[in-house]
Scaffold this motif. Structure first.
Motif, mmCIF file in Angstrom:
data_model
loop_
_atom_site.group_PDB
_atom_site.id
_atom_site.type_symbol
_atom_site.label_atom_id
_atom_site.label_comp_id
_atom_site.label_asym_id
_atom_site.label_seq_id
_atom_site.Cartn_x
_atom_site.Cartn_y
_atom_site.Cartn_z
ATOM 1 N N LEU A 150 0.838 -1.210 0.000
ATOM 2 C CA LEU A 150 0.000 0.000 0.000
ATOM 3 C C LEU A 150 0.868 1.253 0.000
ATOM 4 C CD1 LEU A 150 -2.700 -1.135 2.589
ATOM 5 C CD2 LEU A 150 -2.873 -1.145 0.092
ATOM 6 N N GLU A 151 1.960 1.183 0.742
ATOM 7 C CA GLU A 151 2.883 2.313 0.805
ATOM 8 C C GLU A 151 3.532 2.557 -0.565
ATOM 9 O OE1 GLU A 151 5.247 5.326 2.026
ATOM 10 O OE2 GLU A 151 3.534 4.476 3.105
ATOM 11 N N ARG A 152 3.939 1.493 -1.216
ATOM 12 C CA ARG A 152 4.639 1.637 -2.495
ATOM 13 C C ARG A 152 3.757 2.206 -3.609
ATOM 14 N NH1 ARG A 152 9.738 -0.154 -3.549
ATOM 15 N NH2 ARG A 152 10.870 -0.303 -1.598
ATOM 16 N N VAL A 153 2.496 1.818 -3.633
ATOM 17 C CA VAL A 153 1.638 2.258 -4.752
ATOM 18 C C VAL A 153 0.879 3.552 -4.429
ATOM 19 C CG1 VAL A 153 1.336 -0.096 -5.624
ATOM 20 C CG2 VAL A 153 -0.387 0.848 -4.070
ATOM 21 N N ARG A 154 1.080 4.064 -3.226
ATOM 22 C CA ARG A 154 0.250 5.145 -2.692
ATOM 23 C C ARG A 154 0.102 6.353 -3.621
ATOM 24 N NH1 ARG A 154 1.890 8.983 1.264
ATOM 25 N NH2 ARG A 154 3.925 8.114 0.845
ATOM 26 N N SER A 155 1.177 6.731 -4.320
ATOM 27 C CA SER A 155 1.099 8.000 -5.054
ATOM 28 C C SER A 155 1.009 7.838 -6.573
ATOM 29 C CB SER A 155 2.311 8.858 -4.689
ATOM 30 O OG SER A 155 3.475 8.165 -5.056
ATOM 31 N N VAL A 156 0.665 6.648 -7.045
ATOM 32 C CA VAL A 156 0.617 6.480 -8.509
ATOM 33 C C VAL A 156 -0.601 7.182 -9.115
ATOM 34 C CG1 VAL A 156 1.897 4.295 -8.485
ATOM 35 C CG2 VAL A 156 -0.616 4.253 -8.457
ATOM 36 N N HIS A 157 -0.470 7.495 -10.399
ATOM 37 C CA HIS A 157 -1.566 8.097 -11.162
ATOM 38 C C HIS A 157 -2.535 7.023 -11.645
ATOM 39 C CE1 HIS A 157 -3.458 9.264 -14.966
ATOM 40 N NE2 HIS A 157 -3.301 10.530 -14.646
ATOM 41 N N THR A 158 -1.965 5.889 -12.091
ATOM 42 C CA THR A 158 -2.771 4.781 -12.614
ATOM 43 C C THR A 158 -2.302 3.498 -11.953
ATOM 44 O OG1 THR A 158 -3.229 5.811 -14.765
ATOM 45 C CG2 THR A 158 -3.230 3.404 -14.715
ATOM 46 N N LEU A 159 -3.255 2.698 -11.496
ATOM 47 C CA LEU A 159 -2.893 1.415 -10.891
ATOM 48 C C LEU A 159 -3.567 0.278 -11.651
ATOM 49 C CD1 LEU A 159 -1.435 -0.077 -8.542
ATOM 50 C CD2 LEU A 159 -3.589 0.063 -7.266
ATOM 51 N N VAL A 160 -2.738 -0.636 -12.158
ATOM 52 C CA VAL A 160 -3.261 -1.882 -12.728
ATOM 53 C C VAL A 160 -3.359 -2.856 -11.559
ATOM 54 C CG1 VAL A 160 -2.867 -3.749 -14.370
ATOM 55 C CG2 VAL A 160 -2.087 -1.422 -14.915
ATOM 56 N N ILE A 161 -4.557 -3.316 -11.261
ATOM 57 C CA ILE A 161 -4.742 -4.159 -10.080
ATOM 58 C C ILE A 161 -5.616 -5.366 -10.412
ATOM 59 C CG2 ILE A 161 -6.705 -2.753 -9.253
ATOM 60 C CD1 ILE A 161 -5.688 -3.351 -6.360
ATOM 61 N N GLU A 162 -5.271 -6.458 -9.801
ATOM 62 C CA GLU A 162 -6.012 -7.697 -10.010
ATOM 63 C C GLU A 162 -7.374 -7.652 -9.305
ATOM 64 O OE1 GLU A 162 -4.903 -12.090 -9.490
ATOM 65 O OE2 GLU A 162 -4.404 -11.162 -7.589
ATOM 66 N N THR A 163 -8.429 -7.929 -10.059
ATOM 67 C CA THR A 163 -9.739 -8.234 -9.459
ATOM 68 C C THR A 163 -10.043 -9.642 -9.952
ATOM 69 O OG1 THR A 163 -10.757 -7.117 -11.355
ATOM 70 C CG2 THR A 163 -10.667 -5.880 -9.304
ATOM 71 N N GLY A 202 -8.549 3.035 -0.373
ATOM 72 C CA GLY A 202 -7.531 3.632 0.496
ATOM 73 C C GLY A 202 -6.632 4.616 -0.233
ATOM 74 N N MET A 203 -6.808 4.736 -1.550
ATOM 75 C CA MET A 203 -5.918 5.594 -2.342
ATOM 76 C C MET A 203 -6.595 6.872 -2.833
ATOM 77 S SD MET A 203 -4.095 2.582 -4.562
ATOM 78 C CE MET A 203 -2.998 3.662 -5.486
ATOM 79 N N VAL A 204 -7.850 7.096 -2.452
ATOM 80 C CA VAL A 204 -8.580 8.217 -3.053
ATOM 81 C C VAL A 204 -8.024 9.591 -2.661
ATOM 82 C CG1 VAL A 204 -10.762 6.956 -3.336
ATOM 83 C CG2 VAL A 204 -10.369 8.254 -1.260
ATOM 84 N N THR A 205 -7.294 9.653 -1.570
ATOM 85 C CA THR A 205 -6.735 10.957 -1.194
ATOM 86 C C THR A 205 -5.379 11.208 -1.851
ATOM 87 O OG1 THR A 205 -5.775 9.959 0.760
ATOM 88 C CG2 THR A 205 -7.898 11.055 1.045
ATOM 89 N N GLY A 238 -15.601 8.690 -1.566
ATOM 90 C CA GLY A 238 -15.376 9.973 -2.231
ATOM 91 C C GLY A 238 -14.476 9.874 -3.444
ATOM 92 N N GLY A 239 -14.403 8.669 -4.042
ATOM 93 C CA GLY A 239 -13.522 8.477 -5.201
ATOM 94 C C GLY A 239 -14.276 8.346 -6.515
ATOM 95 N N GLU A 240 -15.427 9.019 -6.637
ATOM 96 C CA GLU A 240 -16.231 8.907 -7.881
ATOM 97 C C GLU A 240 -15.455 9.368 -9.096
ATOM 98 O OE1 GLU A 240 -17.149 10.616 -5.215
ATOM 99 O OE2 GLU A 240 -19.176 10.037 -4.594
ATOM 100 N N ARG A 241 -14.538 10.304 -8.894
ATOM 101 C CA ARG A 241 -13.793 10.889 -10.030
ATOM 102 C C ARG A 241 -12.815 9.888 -10.652
ATOM 103 N NH1 ARG A 241 -8.610 11.647 -8.522
ATOM 104 N NH2 ARG A 241 -8.310 11.254 -6.309
ATOM 105 N N ILE A 242 -12.500 8.821 -9.955
ATOM 106 C CA ILE A 242 -11.483 7.893 -10.458
ATOM 107 C C ILE A 242 -12.051 7.032 -11.582
ATOM 108 C CG2 ILE A 242 -10.031 5.913 -9.824
ATOM 109 C CD1 ILE A 242 -9.874 7.279 -6.986
ATOM 110 N N GLU A 243 -11.359 7.066 -12.708
ATOM 111 C CA GLU A 243 -11.811 6.285 -13.861
ATOM 112 C C GLU A 243 -11.539 4.801 -13.609
ATOM 113 O OE1 GLU A 243 -10.711 5.833 -18.627
ATOM 114 O OE2 GLU A 243 -9.589 7.263 -17.390
ATOM 115 N N VAL A 244 -12.492 3.952 -13.976
ATOM 116 C CA VAL A 244 -12.311 2.506 -13.787
ATOM 117 C C VAL A 244 -12.418 1.822 -15.148
ATOM 118 C CG1 VAL A 244 -13.151 0.434 -12.616
ATOM 119 C CG2 VAL A 244 -13.317 2.649 -11.472
ATOM 120 N N VAL A 245 -11.360 1.129 -15.527
ATOM 121 C CA VAL A 245 -11.291 0.455 -16.827
ATOM 122 C C VAL A 245 -11.085 -1.028 -16.536
ATOM 123 C CG1 VAL A 245 -9.882 0.221 -18.936
ATOM 124 C CG2 VAL A 245 -10.185 2.473 -17.878
ATOM 125 N N CYS A 246 -11.696 -1.891 -17.328
ATOM 126 C CA CYS A 246 -11.479 -3.322 -17.105
ATOM 127 C C CYS A 246 -10.743 -3.944 -18.292
ATOM 128 C CB CYS A 246 -12.815 -4.022 -16.882
ATOM 129 S SG CYS A 246 -12.592 -5.706 -16.281
#
Ligand code: ZN
Ligand code: ZN
Length: 262
Positions: A150-163, A202-205, A238-246
């Motif tokens: 969580l600490e390492r990815v905290r400040s990225v602009h885009t995160l590729v994450i497994e769902t 946890g990354m919305v801020t 409060g993270g509605e602004r974050i774009e979600v791509v699959c």
């Protein structure tokens, strides 16, 4: 500025292309070399233009294409020692470049940071890649997001994450033996939609502008389910602004711009 294209993602193979104006990297090469070539051609990139392949771990859905690709095009493959060792029987002729997990190095214009993740492989890693001040994170194949992750990815602009899966669909699945389900659910298995949504919430801020969901199970998940689980959790935080791509197995994502203008 980067451009990111997930060329394919799922249990049958993972491969992403990350480009700056002068550097092009693949993150994992779990599709066949032929398929990777076809999908790169779709975004106008020739095999010879790839400067390196970064490997997260040795599982075939991440590494199946490296042997043929590296021998055919001479592309160096960047991995830690244990990952390379785990593949040594099937990767004769591969041009290995070793990195130390937790360290940092540059590849052309891209600064590469790796960090350990929890998964049932020899020495699995996640990556955060920077070009100038913009960061992109790759977080696939992990059972559990540790504080370090969580600490390492905290400040990225885009995160590729497994769902990987929907917890209920996997629980109710009648085809997988319990031992397999247990492995997927474990701290060394795969992130569920809800677990990934929690990481993102946890990354919305921070600087997060986009989440790219990947590595979806073919039968215990669907893009609609993954996206809606993540969107509703983000909305609660409060993270509605974050774009979600699959990302999906059979179609590359659009070529996504990360930072910069134009
Ligand atoms: Zn995988
Ligand atoms: Zn794996």
């Amino acid at each position: 500025m980067f451009h990111l294209t997930v060329l394919g993602s799922g249990s049958a193979g993972n491969c992403s292309l990350l480009e700056t104006p002068t550097t092009r990297l693949l993150i994992d090469a779990g599709l066949s070399a032929k398929r990777i070539g076809e999908r790169l051609a779709g975004v106008g990139v020739a095999p010879e233009q790839i400067d390196g392949i970064l490997l997260t771990h040795e599982h075939s859905d991440h590494a199946a294409g490296i042997s043929v690709w590296s021998r055919r095009y001479g592309t160096p493959v960047y991995a830690n020692r244990l990952t390379a060792e785990a593949l040594s029987k099937t990767t004769e002729g591969v041009q290995w470049r070793f990195f130390v997990t937790g360290g940092e190095f540059s590849l052309g214009e891209i600064r590469v940071q790796s960090f350990p993740i929890s998964h049932d492989a020899a020495e699995p890693v996640g990556f955060v890649l920077h070009h100038q001040e913009i960061g992109v994170g790759f977080l696939t194949d992990l059972g559990f997001a540790t504080r370090l992750v969580l600490e390492r990815v905290r400040s990225v602009h885009t995160l590729v994450i497994e769902t990987n899966h929907d917890e209920k669909l996997l629980q109710d699945d009648t085809r997988r033996p319990w031992s397999v389900k247990q492995r997927i659910f474990s701290r060394h298995g795969h992130l569920s939609n809800a677990a990934a949504a929690e990481v993102l919430a946890g990354m919305v801020t921070g600087n997060l502008c986009r989440a790219v969901l990947g590595h979806l199970s073919g039968d215990c998940n669907s893009p609609e389910l993954a996206v809606s689980t993540v969107r509703s959790r983000l909305a609660q935080s409060g993270g509605e602004r974050i774009e979600v791509v699959c990302a999906t197995q059979n179609e590359p994502t659009p070529r996504m711009r990360i930072g910069g203008i134009g």
